[in-house]
Motif scaffolding. Structure first.
Motif, PDB file in Angstrom:
ATOM      1  N   GLU A  70       0.846  -1.189   0.000  1.00 58.83           N
ATOM      2  CA  GLU A  70       0.000   0.000   0.000  1.00 58.83           C
ATOM      3  C   GLU A  70       0.885   1.243   0.000  1.00 58.83           C
ATOM      4  N   THR A  71       1.472   1.486  -1.150  1.00 56.52           N
ATOM      5  CA  THR A  71       2.333   2.647  -1.302  1.00 56.52           C
ATOM      6  C   THR A  71       2.389   3.030  -2.771  1.00 56.52           C
ATOM      7  N   PRO A  72       2.447   4.305  -3.075  1.00 58.04           N
ATOM      8  CA  PRO A  72       2.656   4.699  -4.467  1.00 58.04           C
ATOM      9  C   PRO A  72       4.112   4.550  -4.872  1.00 58.04           C
ATOM     10  N   VAL A  73       4.336   4.475  -6.181  1.00 58.22           N
ATOM     11  CA  VAL A  73       5.687   4.405  -6.736  1.00 58.22           C
ATOM     12  C   VAL A  73       5.774   5.377  -7.899  1.00 58.22           C
ATOM     13  N   VAL A  74       6.996   5.636  -8.359  1.00 61.98           N
ATOM     14  CA  VAL A  74       7.205   6.647  -9.387  1.00 61.98           C
ATOM     15  C   VAL A  74       6.944   6.093 -10.783  1.00 61.98           C
ATOM     16  N   THR A  75       7.369   4.852 -11.055  1.00 62.35           N
ATOM     17  CA  THR A  75       7.326   4.320 -12.416  1.00 62.35           C
ATOM     18  C   THR A  75       6.484   3.047 -12.496  1.00 62.35           C
ATOM     19  N   LYS A  76       6.035   2.726 -13.712  1.00 59.63           N
ATOM     20  CA  LYS A  76       5.300   1.481 -13.939  1.00 59.63           C
ATOM     21  C   LYS A  76       6.145   0.259 -13.606  1.00 59.63           C
ATOM     22  N   MET A  77       7.455   0.364 -13.846  1.00 60.33           N
ATOM     23  CA  MET A  77       8.338  -0.790 -13.648  1.00 60.33           C
ATOM     24  C   MET A  77       8.438  -1.209 -12.188  1.00 60.33           C
ATOM     25  N   GLU A  78       8.093  -0.312 -11.269  1.00 58.17           N
ATOM     26  CA  GLU A  78       8.160  -0.634  -9.836  1.00 58.17           C
ATOM     27  C   GLU A  78       6.886  -1.291  -9.317  1.00 58.17           C
ATOM     28  N   ARG A  79       5.820  -1.283 -10.075  1.00 59.33           N
ATOM     29  CA  ARG A  79       4.521  -1.683  -9.538  1.00 59.33           C
ATOM     30  C   ARG A  79       4.502  -3.125  -9.038  1.00 59.33           C
TER      31      ARG A  79
END
Length: 356
Positions: free
Chosen positions: A318-327
């Motif tokens: 439950e945290t946002p990330v900067v890039t799609k690759m981190e999802r």
């Protein structure tokens, strides 16, 4: 998920126990030529080295020491897959031989050796290694012109085996789950590391009463852990031909990769048994420290009007990330460890936030 970690006793110049094209990543720190603590070892490998040192012929000794390392590099070319990465931590040496003080550029000699064997050199990393001396000068002290710079850094030389990068099937889970956070990428892929000391948690120590730890030239846990996270995926095998106190194996366990090691001195394996007992709690701390630091990064970004936007939601946390690759990033921790022939089998589970 399970990983295996095997360590063999023997001479890394002839790696008979390691198959061709069987490892995806090499992370190691060899004995440094022309550092006095390694003189006896190199002389045992080639008596001409001792004779050269006795004769005051530093260049001959330097070349002969690297000739022994060259035989290991030959083996690495054989066992490393095409596109696999070799990470060699090495420092230069300063020494007076026959009354003349000079630097012996180990990093340049290793770079030449790998390039000669068909490896592609990649941008390298410098990291600051604290010195035990309070004085920051050598030679004539505060009087010009015969003072010398104090060496306080080491090199992490990076090479790709062959001209092509490794390829993966589209959307490969083992690659996307092994992603690193955007802010980790920015820090880890800098060419100068000033934060490796104490960056994660303290490495489990051995109770060995002799000087084996010093003679192993062990690097901080953070260095192999970063390199393994940067240059391998889940399912990969990491190899250390100069195993020493087993720091690379510990890092591979915490990172959820397989590992192989080769060590000339059997006593190091006995010491490792004491250190490995702490791996489950240690790996949990390492993984959760990474997650907590990411959340701190996200909070800082929210407070900055011009900060980098965290526009995507992580799938597993439950945290946002900067890039799609981190999802799809999925951290793992060791939950079980058992002894097997020549090593250990580790059981890994995903890190679940909030659980102890």
């Amino acid at each position: 998920m399970e990983t295996t970690h095997r360590v063999f006793v023997g001479d890394s110049r002839t790696l008979e126990t390691i198959d061709d094209d069987s490892v995806e990543l090499v992370v190691t720190s060899p004995p440094y030529p022309m550092i006095e603590m390694w003189d006896d070892l190199f002389t045992e490998l080639d008596p001409d080295i001792g004779e050269a040192l006795d004769d005051g012929d530093g260049r001959r000794a330097f070349d002969a020491m690297h000739a022994q390392l060259d035989r290991v590099w030959d083996e690495l070319e054989r066992v490393l897959v095409d596109g696999g990465i070799a990470c060699i931590n090495v420092g230069d040496a300063t020494r007076s031989v026959d009354g003349s003080f000079r630097v012996f550029p180990n990093h340049a000699r290793v770079l030449e050796a790998f390039e000669t064997r068909g490896f592609d050199p990649l941008p390298d990393v410098l990291w600051r290694k604290p010195t035990n001396s309070a004085a920051k000068f050598m030679g004539s002290g505060t009087l010009p012109p015969n003072a010398y710079v104090t060496l306080e850094h080491e090199f992490i030389l990076l090479f790709r085996n062959g001209g092509d990068s490794r390829e993966f099937e589209p959307g490969a889970d083992r690659r996307y789950e092994a992603a690193y956070f955007w802010e980790e990428r920015n820090r880890w892929f800098s060419d100068v590391w000033t934060d490796v000391q104490g960056e994660l948690q303290a490495l489990p120590e051995t109770d060995a009463s002799d000087d084996r730890r010093e003679r192993s030239a062990a690097y901080p846990f953070e260095i192999p852990y970063r390199l393994i996270s940067m240059y391998s995926t889940y399912g990969d095998t990491v190899f250390d031909p100069f195993w020493g106190t087993g720091t690379t194996t510990l890092a591979a366990m915490c990172a959820g990769r397989h590992s192989l090691g080769n060590e000339l001195e059997p006593a190091f394996l006995d010491d490792f048994e004491d250190r490995v007992e702490n791996v489950p709690s240690f790996s949990r701390s390492v993984a959760r420290t990474r997650l907590e630091r990411h959340r701190e990064f996200v909070e800082r970004q929210r407070r900055q009007a011009d900060g980098t936007a965290c526009s995507y939601d992580a799938v597993h946390y439950e945290t946002p990330v900067v890039t799609k690759m981190e999802r799809e990033l999925l951290l793992r921790e060791v939950t079980g460890l058992e002894t097997i022939e020549n090593g250990y089998r580790a059981v890994h589970e995903p890190v679940v936030p909030g659980e102890n």
